[in-house]
Write an enzyme that holds these catalytic residues in place. Structure first.
Site, mmCIF file in Angstrom:
data_model
loop_
_atom_site.group_PDB
_atom_site.id
_atom_site.type_symbol
_atom_site.label_atom_id
_atom_site.label_comp_id
_atom_site.label_asym_id
_atom_site.label_seq_id
_atom_site.Cartn_x
_atom_site.Cartn_y
_atom_site.Cartn_z
ATOM 1 N N ASP A 159 46.803 49.427 42.937
ATOM 2 C CA ASP A 159 45.792 48.383 43.013
ATOM 3 C C ASP A 159 44.577 48.799 43.842
ATOM 4 O O ASP A 159 43.434 48.594 43.443
ATOM 5 C CB ASP A 159 46.419 47.123 43.613
ATOM 6 C CG ASP A 159 45.557 45.892 43.422
ATOM 7 O OD1 ASP A 159 45.603 45.301 42.331
ATOM 8 O OD2 ASP A 159 44.824 45.541 44.352
ATOM 9 N N GLY A 192 43.879 43.958 41.007
ATOM 10 C CA GLY A 192 43.923 44.820 39.823
ATOM 11 C C GLY A 192 45.213 44.658 39.045
ATOM 12 O O GLY A 192 45.204 44.520 37.818
ATOM 13 N N ASP A 193 46.340 44.667 39.733
ATOM 14 C CA ASP A 193 47.641 44.549 39.070
ATOM 15 C C ASP A 193 47.779 43.226 38.317
ATOM 16 O O ASP A 193 48.190 43.201 37.155
ATOM 17 C CB ASP A 193 48.768 44.638 40.105
ATOM 18 C CG ASP A 193 48.963 46.041 40.655
ATOM 19 O OD1 ASP A 193 48.301 46.972 40.157
ATOM 20 O OD2 ASP A 193 49.754 46.206 41.588
ATOM 21 N N LEU A 194 47.446 42.133 39.011
ATOM 22 C CA LEU A 194 47.683 40.805 38.443
ATOM 23 C C LEU A 194 46.517 40.305 37.601
ATOM 24 O O LEU A 194 46.699 39.910 36.457
ATOM 25 C CB LEU A 194 47.998 39.812 39.565
ATOM 26 C CG LEU A 194 49.259 40.126 40.381
ATOM 27 C CD1 LEU A 194 49.399 39.168 41.550
ATOM 28 C CD2 LEU A 194 50.493 40.070 39.500
#
Length: 386
Positions: free
Chosen positions: A139, A167-169
């Site tokens: 992330d 970024g991930d979610l």
């Protein structure tokens, strides 16, 4: 009551956070999500700390309403089982680096020959193409490349790492879920499968709607850390320390809210300075900080009660869990898990009128549903019966 995604089967090969959060959203709305995991190891998130029972709290939170099947996709026999599973699937979700599934002989071009309607969604850091496509990343790296990290923090400090994985979610999981849902609708019209290329960097950049448009319109106007309207640049949108070392957040961007705020704190002279230049904004913030520091958080909340000023307490996570609004919305729900007893889950935030997402399945043990799924595929002792 049936759920919107009942009848949709998702094969989830992902691990850790972005992919499992995406498939969690689908599972909560009725999709049959099968976690295809490597034997013995499985999803790495299972083994983190702290544990609840024999699995991590994070894993339990991300993997309700799913089933688990263990397959070694490097072995021919397990590949054959996987291909039979693909024939029954609507969606395949993976998060390997580009080319990994192709090298296994299980890339999209191969799988669509077995299931022409397959929606194949790949979540990667930088996408399937481009000079960074093969680079590893987390992330923090995606935020770095996007320019967001550069803008996080105070003007004279170093960039600050966000507490949640944007970024991930936001860039990965949510974009993948939207792409899958859109593709499900399209497949129903066309009968043809899709390949969805999700780049977490691309997704993060698309979130910069309050930053990039101004920059693109005026390329010489490069924003500095702490000077954006919604990132510490305005006195009306800031966090202030109280007398008891707590914090009060102020989001009084509109004039009516700003006026009310200034009147309550006794700074009427600031009312006409809502859109003042940066230097004056800094001066106002210093004076407001001093003023807010004269009273406790509880005292300020009492003074602002019933006043439209967009003023809120900065809650701790535990205070959030106990907050009456969060309790009313049932965002934290107690469920009975057969392995660990009563545990609390973060509830699904999407509330569709008349539809209730519920926790139908406990988070699976590694390979818990091997026999069940093999039976569904027609496997019996000694081989394949179809």
């Amino acid at each position: 009551m049936s759920l919107p995604l009942e009848g949709i089967r998702v094969l989830d090969l992902t691990r850790l956070l972005p992919g499992p959060y995406c498939s969690l959203l689908l599972a909560d709305f009725g999709a049959d999500v099968i976690k295809v995991e490597a034997p013995e190891v499985g999803d790495y998130a299972r083994w983190g700390e702290p544990k609840v029972g024999n699995q991590s709290a994070l894993f339990l939170s991300l993997n309700r309403n799913k089933r688990s099947m263990t397959l070694n996709l490097k072995e021919q026999e397990d590949q054959a089982i996987f291909l039979e599973l693909v024939k029954t699937a609507d969606v395949l979700l993976e998060s390997f680096r580009p080319g990994v599934m192709d090298r296994l002989g299980l890339g999209y071009e191969e799988l669509k020959m077995h299931q022409p309607k397959l929606i194949y969604c790949a979540i990667t850091g930088y996408g399937q193409t481009g000079p960074l496509a093969q680079e590893p990343g987390h992330d923090l790296n995606f935020l770095s490349y996007s320019g967001i990290l550069h803008l996080q923090g105070s003007p004279n400090g170093k960039p600050m790492i966000p507490s949640v994985q944007i970024g991930d979610l936001g860039g990965g999981a949510l974009m993948a879920a939207i792409g899958i849902l859109v593709s499900i609708m399209d497949v129903q019209k066309t009968g043809k499968g899709k390949f969805i290329d999700i780049s977490m960097l691309d997704g993060v950049i698309s979130w910069m709607q309050t930053i990039l448009p101004d920059l693109l319109a005026k390329t010489e106007n490069v924003p500095n850390r702490g000077e954006l309207m919604l990132n510490g640049g305005k006195a009306a949108y800031e966090v202030y320390r109280t007398k008891d070392e707590r914090y009060l957040s102020v989001g009084a961007l509109e004039f009516k809210f700003w006026k009310n705020f200034c009147e309550v704190i006794g700074k009427e002279s600031f009312i006409r300075q809502l859109d003042a230049p940066v230097e004056l904004q800094r001066q106002m913030k210093e004076e407001i900080e001093e003023k807010i520091g004269e009273k406790t958080l509880k005292e300020w909340l009492f003074l602002f009660e019933g006043i439209d000023a967009c003023v809120s307490p900065v809650l701790t996570p535990q205070e959030m869990i106990d907050n009456e609004q969060v309790v009313h919305r049932k965002m934290i729900e107690k469920v009975d898990d057969p392995y660990v007893g009563v545990i609390q889950h973060i509830n699904n935030p999407i509330k569709v009128l008349g539809e209730k997402t519920n926790i139908r399945r406990h988070p699976p043990q590694l390979g818990e549903h091997n026999k069940e799924i093999l039976k569904e595929l027609g496997y019996v002792k000694g081989g394949y019966s179809r």
